[in-house]
Design a protein around this motif. Structure first.
Motif, mmCIF file in Angstrom:
data_model
loop_
_atom_site.group_PDB
_atom_site.id
_atom_site.type_symbol
_atom_site.label_atom_id
_atom_site.label_comp_id
_atom_site.label_asym_id
_atom_site.label_seq_id
_atom_site.Cartn_x
_atom_site.Cartn_y
_atom_site.Cartn_z
ATOM 1 N N THR A 51 0.863 -1.172 0.000
ATOM 2 C CA THR A 51 0.000 0.000 0.000
ATOM 3 C C THR A 51 0.902 1.226 0.000
ATOM 4 O OG1 THR A 51 -1.716 -1.170 1.207
ATOM 5 C CG2 THR A 51 -1.788 1.238 1.264
ATOM 6 N N LEU A 52 0.810 2.003 -1.056
ATOM 7 C CA LEU A 52 1.724 3.125 -1.239
ATOM 8 C C LEU A 52 1.253 4.356 -0.481
ATOM 9 C CD1 LEU A 52 2.222 2.668 -5.060
ATOM 10 C CD2 LEU A 52 3.793 1.997 -3.255
ATOM 11 N N ALA A 71 -1.943 5.462 -7.858
ATOM 12 C CA ALA A 71 -2.257 4.726 -6.628
ATOM 13 C C ALA A 71 -2.744 5.756 -5.634
ATOM 14 C CB ALA A 71 -1.009 4.024 -6.104
ATOM 15 N N SER A 72 -3.972 5.608 -5.186
ATOM 16 C CA SER A 72 -4.538 6.565 -4.247
ATOM 17 C C SER A 72 -3.836 6.415 -2.901
ATOM 18 C CB SER A 72 -6.036 6.318 -4.110
ATOM 19 O OG SER A 72 -6.620 7.293 -3.297
ATOM 20 N N GLY A 73 -3.279 7.497 -2.391
ATOM 21 C CA GLY A 73 -2.425 7.476 -1.214
ATOM 22 C C GLY A 73 -2.984 6.759 -0.012
ATOM 23 N N GLY A 74 -2.177 5.849 0.534
ATOM 24 C CA GLY A 74 -2.507 5.188 1.775
ATOM 25 C C GLY A 74 -3.601 4.143 1.682
ATOM 26 N N SER A 75 -3.954 3.717 0.466
ATOM 27 C CA SER A 75 -4.992 2.702 0.322
ATOM 28 C C SER A 75 -4.640 1.783 -0.852
ATOM 29 C CB SER A 75 -6.355 3.353 0.074
ATOM 30 O OG SER A 75 -6.433 3.865 -1.236
ATOM 31 N N LEU A 149 6.712 11.028 -6.807
ATOM 32 C CA LEU A 149 5.538 10.166 -6.654
ATOM 33 C C LEU A 149 5.755 8.807 -7.335
ATOM 34 C CD1 LEU A 149 2.781 12.860 -7.229
ATOM 35 C CD2 LEU A 149 3.661 12.015 -5.045
ATOM 36 N N TYR A 150 6.835 8.133 -6.937
ATOM 37 C CA TYR A 150 7.236 6.875 -7.567
ATOM 38 C C TYR A 150 6.303 5.728 -7.197
ATOM 39 C CZ TYR A 150 11.474 9.544 -8.302
ATOM 40 O OH TYR A 150 12.359 10.509 -8.672
ATOM 41 N N ALA A 151 5.984 4.900 -8.192
ATOM 42 C CA ALA A 151 5.160 3.709 -7.979
ATOM 43 C C ALA A 151 6.068 2.544 -7.618
ATOM 44 C CB ALA A 151 4.360 3.380 -9.233
ATOM 45 N N ASP A 152 5.602 1.691 -6.756
ATOM 46 C CA ASP A 152 6.354 0.526 -6.312
ATOM 47 C C ASP A 152 5.539 -0.693 -6.721
ATOM 48 O OD1 ASP A 152 8.174 -1.067 -5.015
ATOM 49 O OD2 ASP A 152 8.110 0.066 -3.145
ATOM 50 N N GLY A 153 6.025 -1.454 -7.688
ATOM 51 C CA GLY A 153 5.275 -2.621 -8.138
ATOM 52 C C GLY A 153 5.777 -3.123 -9.477
ATOM 53 N N GLU A 154 4.957 -3.923 -10.110
ATOM 54 C CA GLU A 154 5.301 -4.503 -11.404
ATOM 55 C C GLU A 154 4.383 -3.915 -12.465
ATOM 56 O OE1 GLU A 154 4.665 -8.655 -10.630
ATOM 57 O OE2 GLU A 154 6.029 -8.596 -8.914
ATOM 58 N N ILE A 155 4.974 -3.474 -13.566
ATOM 59 C CA ILE A 155 4.223 -2.961 -14.707
ATOM 60 C C ILE A 155 4.472 -3.922 -15.868
ATOM 61 C CG2 ILE A 155 3.905 -1.046 -16.316
ATOM 62 C CD1 ILE A 155 3.260 -0.158 -13.512
ATOM 63 N N TYR A 156 3.388 -4.426 -16.440
ATOM 64 C CA TYR A 156 3.491 -5.397 -17.530
ATOM 65 C C TYR A 156 3.289 -4.766 -18.894
ATOM 66 C CZ TYR A 156 3.562 -8.822 -13.873
ATOM 67 O OH TYR A 156 3.937 -9.550 -12.763
ATOM 68 N N ALA A 157 2.483 -3.735 -18.977
ATOM 69 C CA ALA A 157 2.236 -3.073 -20.255
ATOM 70 C C ALA A 157 1.561 -1.729 -20.019
ATOM 71 C CB ALA A 157 1.337 -3.937 -21.144
ATOM 72 N N VAL A 158 1.796 -0.814 -20.942
ATOM 73 C CA VAL A 158 1.116 0.478 -20.951
ATOM 74 C C VAL A 158 0.682 0.734 -22.389
ATOM 75 C CG1 VAL A 158 1.382 2.975 -20.658
ATOM 76 C CG2 VAL A 158 2.467 1.406 -19.044
#
Length: 180
Positions: A51-52, A71-75, A149-158
């Motif tokens: 949860t970012l 990613a909506s903050g804290g959720s 505001l970096y995302a933490d996770g896996e990105i498969y495609a955009v």
């Protein structure tokens, strides 16, 4: 898995594992800008494990104006929104941690709506007076256009489409990616 920083990923299909301050950048290009009369679809296939805090960006082409999938903050919520001089959206839905998700932002000019899809589930917000989303900002995957505001996770495609995809087209993408 660590809750932040570098992680180990079991790779069973191609993906970008982003953490801490990782992101991908696409140079500013007119094809990524949308005028007041242009529909658009931005779609990201992702999985996150934490949860970012803050509003991490999965896809962002926004300075003062533009569009984001966030990613909506804290959720565990995923937000889709635009800013054409006025914030519109956010359209928010929950994606459980560790689950593959297909999130899409659709700006439907003809219908006068902003749609947020998460694994085919639809929520909408009105866009009665659309304005331009064009800016000279780069498009970033995994961060805000300004490098925060970096995302933490896996990105498969955009994917970015210069049209409003239909619910059936979004559903086909969800089936293709075998998202929950």
């Amino acid at each position: 898995r660590a809750s932040s920083g570098k992680k180990t990923v079991v790779v069973n299909q191609s993906c970008w594992s982003l953490s801490t301050d990782d992101y991908l950048e696409v140079a500013d290009n007119d094809l990524l800008d949308f005028g007041a009369s242009d529909s658009l679809t931005a779609l990201v296939v992702l999985r996150r494990w934490v949860t970012l805090a803050g509003n991490a960006r999965y896809v962002s082409k926004r300075a003062t104006v533009g569009y984001t999938i966030t990613a909506s903050g804290g959720s565990t919520a995923i937000e889709t929104n635009i800013n054409d001089g006025t914030w519109k959206g956010p359209v928010t839905q929950t994606l459980d941690l560790g689950v593959l998700g297909v999130a899409a932002l659709v700006r439907d000019i003809a219908g006068g709506n902003i749609h947020g899809y998460l694994n085919g589930s639809l929520r909408s917000s009105p866009d009665a007076s659309p304005g331009s989303l064009a800016s000279s900002t780069v498009l970033r995957v995994g961060a805000e256009g300004g490098g925060s505001l970096y995302a933490d996770g896996e990105i498969y495609a955009v994917y970015i489409f210069r049209k409003a995809l239909t619910a059936a087209e979004i559903a086909a993408g969800v089936r293709y990616w075998n998202a929950a």
